[in-house]
Design a protein around this motif. Structure first.
Motif, PDB file in Angstrom:
ATOM      1  N   GLN A 276      58.613  21.716  21.805  1.00  0.00           N
ATOM      2  CA  GLN A 276      58.040  20.725  22.715  1.00  0.00           C
ATOM      3  C   GLN A 276      57.280  19.639  21.960  1.00  0.00           C
ATOM      4  OE1 GLN A 276      58.474  20.470  26.105  1.00  0.00           O
ATOM      5  NE2 GLN A 276      57.356  18.540  25.933  1.00  0.00           N
ATOM      6  N   LYS A 279      59.639  16.937  21.062  1.00  0.00           N
ATOM      7  CA  LYS A 279      60.074  16.268  22.304  1.00  0.00           C
ATOM      8  C   LYS A 279      58.996  15.314  22.794  1.00  0.00           C
ATOM      9  CE  LYS A 279      62.851  19.736  24.570  1.00  0.00           C
ATOM     10  NZ  LYS A 279      62.877  20.646  25.717  1.00  0.00           N
ATOM     11  N   SER A 280      57.742  15.799  22.796  1.00  0.00           N
ATOM     12  CA  SER A 280      56.634  14.952  23.259  1.00  0.00           C
ATOM     13  C   SER A 280      56.504  13.730  22.378  1.00  0.00           C
ATOM     14  CB  SER A 280      55.318  15.729  23.257  1.00  0.00           C
ATOM     15  OG  SER A 280      55.352  16.776  24.180  1.00  0.00           O
ATOM     16  N   GLU A 290      51.012  17.690  27.714  1.00  0.00           N
ATOM     17  CA  GLU A 290      52.265  18.184  28.294  1.00  0.00           C
ATOM     18  C   GLU A 290      52.409  19.691  28.203  1.00  0.00           C
ATOM     19  OE1 GLU A 290      55.636  15.748  26.739  1.00  0.00           O
ATOM     20  OE2 GLU A 290      55.453  14.858  28.739  1.00  0.00           O
ATOM     21  N   ALA A 291      51.776  20.325  27.218  1.00  0.00           N
ATOM     22  CA  ALA A 291      51.919  21.776  27.038  1.00  0.00           C
ATOM     23  C   ALA A 291      50.560  22.400  26.764  1.00  0.00           C
ATOM     24  CB  ALA A 291      52.884  22.070  25.887  1.00  0.00           C
ATOM     25  N   SER A 294      50.409  26.049  25.317  1.00  0.00           N
ATOM     26  CA  SER A 294      51.148  26.437  24.105  1.00  0.00           C
ATOM     27  C   SER A 294      50.181  26.914  23.013  1.00  0.00           C
ATOM     28  CB  SER A 294      51.964  25.250  23.591  1.00  0.00           C
ATOM     29  OG  SER A 294      52.372  25.463  22.258  1.00  0.00           O
TER      30      SER A 294
END
Lengths: 322, 161
Positions: A276, A279-280, A290-291, A294
């Protein structure tokens, strides 16, 4: 010739030293003229200009590595986001990677342009309290290659410090390219007009990275740049399905933790791999937002807090001295 | 000028390994490419022009080697199982492996020129040139210095993101 070169490598006083260009080993060195003329650093008038411009900057943190592709820009971007989460703090992110500026994309600012006003160049704002500057904003197209030799790069870095109207800033974070060359020497020399709290050094666990990072640590010591600590990125991967942990980049020589022990440098923490994150970054979003659950986010937040504590402590100590 | 032509005159093809981005595997690919070509019976050399972060000596386990001189210039270090891959890197010129090479452009350019003209490469089928990330001094100087010779081309390395 080989013997001569080896000798000059050993005896080079360092481009930042008072002996630069003047030592015996400098004779015949192609850099001699530059070093002796003090072209390596700002002249007093320039230094005064820089000091005035950066007077309202409380803390400056350099993000370095030596090795490429270990996550300097990623870390710089997340450090900026993390610090700016406190709306009472004003954060500035300066990207001095002239050849490969990643910050505009990571901050979701691709295509933005720099505007000028009477007080100088305006940073591009992600949030009200988070401003960014990068050569990326000066290119007509994102694929334009900036094929510049050292002196021209140094000139732009000086402009970034002198001409950008940062305003009052609590944290100035400087993202750097890999290596120990023009950009790194210049930023340290230009920022000597103000002060640098220290450097955060990013690495990955394998020896091929660590050997470049040890050089970077030596660079910091050579130019008397305090080291806040080392971050070990891409440190393990936990499969979201089976929860098994793999070492994608095995720390064959003990990783960053062992290196820090050996070199008496602070180890700030490990950040695991998380798809991720990439991706971010590609999407220009904050991975932390966004996570939030995590393990990588938890690691980043803990490291960011340690950096903040270091800066605050540093400031208190300075105030005591004053 | 005659000496310059001699040192690279025996090299049939020159291949640059580039990226722009750091940490994508340029040095790893350069090393694997050299080893694979050698396995296929070719005569191979590697020129490592990453002056700040030379990775090739460690990858070929010769980080403790030193460079010697001969009449035509510097003798490369011979590496690989049959000691038949010729390698030149700034890594061999450092007093201590952790010494930072903190040089500005002009000094880097001078060394790269020397690496190109003063190393006695001998007869090679392929000379692989590993580069640092970016598009700056090292890249400009390397291409300029190699222009008179048989520059085959560049392989670009990236990762997916």
């Amino acid at each position: 010739l080989a013997a001569q070169l080896s000798l000059s490598l050993a005896e080079c006083p360092g481009t930042g030293s008072a002996q630069a260009g003047r030592a015996a080993a400098c004779q015949g060195c192609p850099n001699q003229g530059l070093c002796a003329a003090g072209a390596a650093g700002p002249d007093p008038a320039e230094a005064a200009e820089l000091r005035a411009r950066l007077r309202a900057v409380r803390h400056t943190v350099l993000v370095l590595s030596g090795k490429g592709g270990v996550g300097k820009s990623t870390f710089s971007a997340l450090l900026a986001h993390g610090l700016a989460a406190d709306e009472t703090k004003q954060v500035a992110l300066l990207d001095i990677d002239i050849c490969g500026p990643s910050i505009p994309k990571m901050m979701g600012l691709e295509g933005e342009q720099v505007h000028q006003s009477g007080s100088g160049w305006s940073p591009v704002y992600v949030e009200e309290n988070l401003g960014v500057m990068s050569v990326g904003f000066l290119l007509s197209s994102p694929d334009d290659a900036v094929i510049w030799r050292g002196p021209k790069k140094n000139g732009l870095i000086k402009q970034f410090l002198r001409d950008v109207d940062w305003g009052e800033v609590d944290y100035l974070i400087v993202d750097t390219p890999p290596g120990t060359s023009d950009e790194h020497l210049s930023i340290v020399q230009y920022l000597s007009a103000t002060h640098i709290d220290g450097a955060v050094i990013v690495t990955t666990p394998q020896e091929v990275s660590l050997q470049d990072v040890r050089k970077e640590i030596n660079f910091c010591r050579k130019v008397k740049l305090p080291i806040i600590g080392v971050v070990e990125n891409m440190s393990g991967f936990v499969c979201p399905k089976c929860k098994n942990e793999s070492q994608i980049f095995p720390p064959t020589t003990g990783g960053a933790e062992k290196m820090c022990q050996n070199l008496n440098v602070s180890f700030l923490g490990k950040v695991p791999l998380d798809p991720q994150i990439g991706k971010s970054c590609d999407g220009g979003q904050s991975f932390l937002a966004e996570a939030p659950e995590s393990p990588a986010t938890l690691s980043y937040r803990s490291i960011i807090q340690r950096i903040q504590e270091y800066c605050e402590q540093h400031h208190l100590q300075e105030e005591k001295i004053m | 000028a005659l000496a310059e032509r001699t040192n690279l005159a025996g090299v049939r093809h020159i291949l640059l390994v580039l990226s722009g981005k750091g940490g994508v595997g340029k040095s790893t690919l350069s090393t694997e490419l050299a080893l694979a070509l050698r396995s296929a019976g070719k005569r191979v050399g590697i020129l490592d022009v990453d002056l700040c972060g030379p990775s090739i000596p460690r990858m070929l386990r010769v980080q403790d080697s030193a460079v010697h001189q001969c009449d035509s210039g510097w003798v490369p270090v011979f590496v690989g199982q049959d000691k038949a891959i010729a390698l030149m890197s700034i890594g061999f010129l450092l007093e201590r492996p952790d010494d930072a090479v903190v040089w500005r452009g002009p000094k880097k350019n001078a060394l790269i020129k020397q690496f190109v003209t003063d190393v006695a490469w001998g007869e090679l089928d392929f000379l692989i040139v590993d580069t640092p990330p970016g598009t700056s001094d090292e890249h400009i100087s390397t291409v300029e210095a190699l222009r008179p010779y048989r520059l085959l081309g560049a392989v670009l390395v990236t990762t997916p993101q």
